[in-house]
Design a protein around this motif. Structure first.
Motif, PDB file in Angstrom:
ATOM      1  N   PRO A 458       5.194   0.960   6.289  1.00  0.00           N
ATOM      2  CA  PRO A 458       4.885   0.050   5.297  1.00  0.00           C
ATOM      3  C   PRO A 458       4.441   0.821   4.068  1.00  0.00           C
ATOM      4  N   GLU A 460       5.655   3.344   2.653  1.00  0.00           N
ATOM      5  CA  GLU A 460       6.896   3.787   1.832  1.00  0.00           C
ATOM      6  C   GLU A 460       7.411   2.574   1.181  1.00  0.00           C
ATOM      7  N   ALA A 461       7.325   1.354   2.103  1.00  0.00           N
ATOM      8  CA  ALA A 461       8.031   0.187   1.738  1.00  0.00           C
ATOM      9  C   ALA A 461       7.500  -0.273   0.395  1.00  0.00           C
ATOM     10  N   VAL A 462       6.248  -0.326   0.439  1.00  0.00           N
ATOM     11  CA  VAL A 462       5.573  -0.848  -0.848  1.00  0.00           C
ATOM     12  C   VAL A 462       5.768   0.124  -2.054  1.00  0.00           C
ATOM     13  N   GLN A 471      -2.103  -1.843  -4.973  1.00  0.00           N
ATOM     14  CA  GLN A 471      -1.269  -2.629  -4.103  1.00  0.00           C
ATOM     15  C   GLN A 471      -1.021  -1.941  -2.838  1.00  0.00           C
ATOM     16  N   SER A 474      -4.108  -2.037  -0.603  1.00  0.00           N
ATOM     17  CA  SER A 474      -4.390  -3.298  -0.014  1.00  0.00           C
ATOM     18  C   SER A 474      -3.365  -4.038   0.813  1.00  0.00           C
ATOM     19  N   THR A 475      -1.950  -3.863   0.805  1.00  0.00           N
ATOM     20  CA  THR A 475      -0.753  -4.209   1.387  1.00  0.00           C
ATOM     21  C   THR A 475      -0.505  -3.414   2.581  1.00  0.00           C
ATOM     22  N   ALA A 476      -0.667  -2.212   2.449  1.00  0.00           N
ATOM     23  CA  ALA A 476      -0.125  -1.117   3.448  1.00  0.00           C
ATOM     24  C   ALA A 476      -1.003  -0.630   4.109  1.00  0.00           C
ATOM     25  N   VAL A 478      -5.048  -0.992   4.260  1.00  0.00           N
ATOM     26  CA  VAL A 478      -5.997  -1.947   4.511  1.00  0.00           C
ATOM     27  C   VAL A 478      -5.578  -2.762   5.769  1.00  0.00           C
ATOM     28  N   PRO A 479      -4.577  -3.601   5.651  1.00  0.00           N
ATOM     29  CA  PRO A 479      -4.174  -4.231   7.091  1.00  0.00           C
ATOM     30  C   PRO A 479      -3.866  -3.562   8.183  1.00  0.00           C
ATOM     31  N   GLN A 480      -3.717  -2.372   8.026  1.00  0.00           N
ATOM     32  CA  GLN A 480      -3.433  -1.580   9.143  1.00  0.00           C
ATOM     33  C   GLN A 480      -4.665  -0.921   9.717  1.00  0.00           C
TER      34      GLN A 480
ATOM     35  N   PHE B  87      15.072  -0.036   5.335  1.00  0.00           N
ATOM     36  CA  PHE B  87      14.771   0.904   6.333  1.00  0.00           C
ATOM     37  C   PHE B  87      15.074   0.860   7.845  1.00  0.00           C
ATOM     38  N   HIS B  91       9.795  -0.893   8.637  1.00  0.00           N
ATOM     39  CA  HIS B  91       8.568  -0.594   7.918  1.00  0.00           C
ATOM     40  C   HIS B  91       8.021  -1.907   7.538  1.00  0.00           C
ATOM     41  N   ARG B  95       0.938  -6.307  11.902  1.00  0.00           N
ATOM     42  CA  ARG B  95      -0.335  -7.254  12.261  1.00  0.00           C
ATOM     43  C   ARG B  95      -0.108  -8.495  11.148  1.00  0.00           C
TER      44      ARG B  95
END
Ligand code: ATP
Ligand code: MG
Lengths: 553, 259
Positions: A458, A460-462, A471, A474-476, A478-480, B87, B91, B95
């Motif tokens: 995630p 890398e996706a962001v 960003q 907060s999006t990749a 923190v949620p994890q 990907f 990715h 959650r």
């Protein structure tokens, strides 16, 4: 009017816009309630402890005085201090080894997938829980009373209390193991123990090693203060210096303590690297071995040498420790009588010796734990995140944050408590402040580790959509890390509540003072009452946090 | 018509291994290009160099008019908002809900961090729902992403890419972790939206038949060297299979380098 839910062609209606807000589920409602409850608990606790910043600013002058009297640090009798430091290290190692030896069978009995039956399983879990719920220093005080001043009670206290954690997490590792290999072992006709050894053990050993190393770290921190209650180690000299108000000598001892703890930390980082990094796939040594030599044992790869060397070193340290500390394991059995006698005198527990003061002290202990945890969480999250590679914007930030966490980790809570007692006076606020600062070393590290271990996908996706640093955070990230953050914070609450029960030993508030007084005055029935109450509180907190953890998974 | 992608002498090394060796290629607007090659031949490395997720060791890369090899971080970020990336492992943040995962694709248009669906503008949430609808998963919007099947997760990831409204789409084995049926559904979807949006696509694939069916153009890599670069029309399966032949690296290229 069209009937709601009417299907098929009918009067044209505006298309129904799907909701763009997440629906409110029962789980959300429960979570919100839990968060509000937690906030309320923190505020109530803070009010009850009279938390105010002025206490800290006013204390600054006293701290100045204290520091003045501490400097320059002095190391009297360096030979004796070094001996005591080595003794402290050995106590920590022996205690952890003892705990591991006890925990392995207990874990197999307690795990859902390996325990022989419901009754045995519940029994094993009960033992583990009991060990966890009685703080190590309480074990130490009681054992010193029963067996006399010495090193052995210290080792036993560390060992018994550590069973509470190691037994639990060892069992969890067993429960998380893949059932496949076990089934395969069973299919070959292996016996029950063979099946466990071949199918389960190889899967859990890496986790166990990592937990063992982690526990040595924790136990070293405790073993430096065991001396406060007469259970051996360098804490004895520290206590002596503080009692005599020889602060420069105290600082000298504290510096020695910091050095051993930091050394151990570095050693454990190295050990983890050495033992737990997986060999690079496809580059296995066997792949290039010449064909004509037929080996029946694994080649001496770097990994194997590391494993073998560490095991030999541990065995050597353990044996050396038994001799150097003049511990006769038989003594454990000969003093069983005394221990049983003391345990007997704690029954039936007495709750009334000091009237309402016990309730007040217990609530104070809880409030210290709650406030310290809240403050610790607030301090640790930013620091811990910055100490993780995926988040740190610059290597300097990374190393700065890591070093801060490591530095704080190296200072035992009781030592912090002494400093804060000097700064803001006797009382619960000093205890809360000490635990809060100490929490940073503990939770900051867990947050950093969790952030290091996130799935990089995630992230890398962001990055691929052009997201910036905030960003990505907060999006990749923190949620994890939220589930482990919640888990660790609740675990921290557990730890802090247990720790706050022993702060009383240096006058930093809570139920600990009553407990040590009770033991000192040989009022064992009252001590039994307090231990029982602490036990109940710890269990209740653990249950609540278990529930919360399941809600956010 | 200026090309969307141009690379010249692109080389990328990882320690001793050369993952990309002097690769030069151009991709024109609207072209659907498929990258083929054995595992480890450098396909992912090439794609990741194109949007700057990996810096090149040497050589020039120009994508959508931006010199990726020279771009400052800000420019690179701006470019990435215009380049979609799919990907192999999706990715997604397991959650989070599907909708929130799709919204991640719109981050480039927003400033500052976001956490939770309500922190995104309402219009954007609508848009994200529309994209989920397009990939056939509108009813899963508030379900956790890790409760979906692999094919569904990849469709969510495609919706996330659509959210970027990209001019160029890079897809790294978008169907390699899916069963044949789901692979077909996802590939169909991908090609359909690319045609509708008139996107330029570079996609790595392991299925030669899929590649021959979809691609305008095929590029083959072997040990980091470009060994095939031709229009798909008129190319037969055997010529393509040559890319997968294990031959010494100094053997001549398969097909004609100037396609
Ligand atoms: N981060 C990295 N560090 C070191 N080597 C790498 C790294 N990424 C790729 N490589 C190496 O570069 C070469 C090309 O890898 P790449 O992932 O681009 O291959 P690929 O064609 O995408 O393979 P696959 O079909 O298996 O995905 C391989 O030899 C690989 O080992
Ligand atoms: Mg790849």
């Amino acid at each position: 009017m069209a009937e709601p839910g009417h299907a098929g062609p009918g009067p044209a209606r505006p298309p129904v816009r799907p909701p763009v807000r997440p629906p409110l589920t029962a789980r959300h409602a429960r979570l919100t309630a839990a968060v509000l409850l937690a906030l309320a608990a923190v505020v109530t606790s803070a009010v009850s402890l009279d938390v105010s910043l002025t206490a800290f600013t006013e204390g600054a002058e006293d701290v100045g005085n204290l520091i003045d009297r501490m400097l320059p640090a002095r190391l009297d009798e360096p030979g004796r201090i070094v001996d005591l430091a080595v003794e402290t290290l050995l106590i920590a190692v022996l205690g952890t080894v003892l705990a591991t030896v006890l925990s392995v069978p207990l874990a197999f009995l307690a795990a859902r997938n390996t325990g022989p039956g419901r009754l045995v399983r519940t029994g094993a879990r009960g033992v583990i829980t009991f060990c966890r719920a009685v703080p190590d220093l309480v074990f130490a005080v009681l054992l010193v009373r029963a067996m006399g001043i010495g090193v052995l009670p210290g080792v036993l206290a560390l060992g018994l209390h550590s069973v509470g954690m190691l037994g639990k997490v060892f069992a969890e590792a067993i429960e998380d193991s893949d059932p496949g290999p076990r089934e395969a072992a069973r299919a070959t006709g292996a016996g029950r123990l063979q099946e466990l050894a071949a199918g389960v053990l190889p899967q859990v050993v890496p986790a166990w090693i990592s937990l063992f190393v982690y526990r040595i770290d924790i136990n070293l921190r405790t073993s430096v203060v065991l001396g406060f209650v007469g259970a051996g180690g360098i804490g004895f000299a520290l206590q002596d210096a503080l009692r005599g108000l020889v602060y420069d000598r105290a600082l000298g001892i504290v510096v020695v303590i910091l050095v051993i703890i930091a050394g151990m930390e570095l050693l454990s980082i190295g050990l983890r690297r050495l033992l737990l990094t997986r060999p690079v796939a496809g580059r296995a040594a066997g792949a290039t071995a010449p064909r004509d030599t037929v080996r029946v044992t694994a080649p001496w790869s770097r990994e194997r040498i590391a494993r073998f060397g560490s095991a030999a070193l541990l065995a050597a340290v353990t044996v050396h420790g038994l001799f150097a500390l003049e511990i006769d394991p038989r003594e454990v059995f000969t003093s069983l009588d005394d221990i049983a006698d003391m345990a007997g005198r704690m029954l039936p527990p007495d709750f009334t010796a000091v009237g309402g003061a016990l309730t007040t002290a217990l609530l104070e202990t809880l409030a210290i734990g709650v406030v310290a945890t809240a403050a610790g969480v607030v301090l640790s999250i930013p620091l811990g995140l910055l100490a993780a590679h995926p988040v740190a914007p610059h290597p300097l930030v990374y190393w700065g944050a890591r070093a801060t966490i490591l530095g704080v980790r190296a200072i035992p809570e009781l030592v912090l408590a002494i400093v804060f007692v000097a700064a803001i006076g006797l009382g619960p606020l000093a205890g809360a402040a000490a635990l809060a600062v100490g929490s940073v070393g503990f939770l900051g590290k867990l947050v950093a580790d969790a952030a290091e271990e996130i799935d990089p996908g995630p992230l890398e996706a962001v990055r691929a959509v052009g997201g910036g640093w905030w960003q990505r955070l907060s999006t990749a990230v923190v949620p994890q890390v939220v589930p482990s953050l919640v888990g660790s914070s609740l675990y921290l609450l557990d730890v802090n509540i247990r720790a706050s029960t022993v702060l009383g030993i240096v006058g930093a508030g809570g139920v600990g003072f009553l407990l040590f007084e009770a033991v000192r005055t040989l009022n064992f029935a009252f001590a039994g009452g307090i231990v029982l109450l602490v036990f109940v509180v710890v269990i209740v907190v653990e249950r609540c946090s278990g529930w919360l953890r399941r809600q956010v998974r | 018509m200026s090309p969307v992608i141009t690379t010249r002498a692109l080389t990328r090394r990882f320690g001793g291994t050369t993952a990309l060796d002097d690769v030069g290629l151009t991709v024109g607007e609207g072209e659907l290009t498929v990258l083929l090659g054995l595992s480890g031949s450098g396909k992912s490395t090439l794609l990741r160099c194109l949007n700057g997720l990996l810096p090149a060791s040497s050589g020039e890369i120009e994508v959508l008019g931006v010199r990726v090899d020279r771009a400052r971080p800000g420019e690179l970020r701006a470019l990435r908002t215009r380049v979609g990336f799919v990907f192999q492992q999706f990715h997604l943040v397991g959650r989070l809900s599907c909708l929130e995962n799709v919204l991640v694709g719109g981050l480039g248009r927003l400033r500052g961090p976001r956490y939770g669906v309500p922190t995104y503008p309402r219009a954007m949430r609508r848009e994200a729902l529309d994209h989920l609808e397009r990939v056939g998963l509108a009813d899963r919007a508030f379900q956790r992403a890790d409760t979906l099947s692999g094919g569904q997760q990849q469709r969510v990831a495609i919706a996330r890419t659509l959210m970027q409204r990209p001019a160029l789409l890079l897809a790294d084995e978008p169907v390699a972790s899916l069963d044949p049926e789901n692979a077909r559904v996802v590939m169909d979807l991908l090609v359909q939206v690319c045609l509708e949006e008139r996107m330029t696509v570079v996609c790595t694939l392991h299925q030669v038949d899929l590649a021959l069916g979809w691609a305008d153009r095929l590029i083959g890599l072997r040990q980091g060297v470009k060994v095939l670069d031709r229009a798909a029309a008129g190319l037969d399966r055997d010529a393509v299979m040559g890319v997968y032949r294990q031959v010494a690296p100094d053997a001549g290229p398969v097909g004609d380098r100037h396609g």
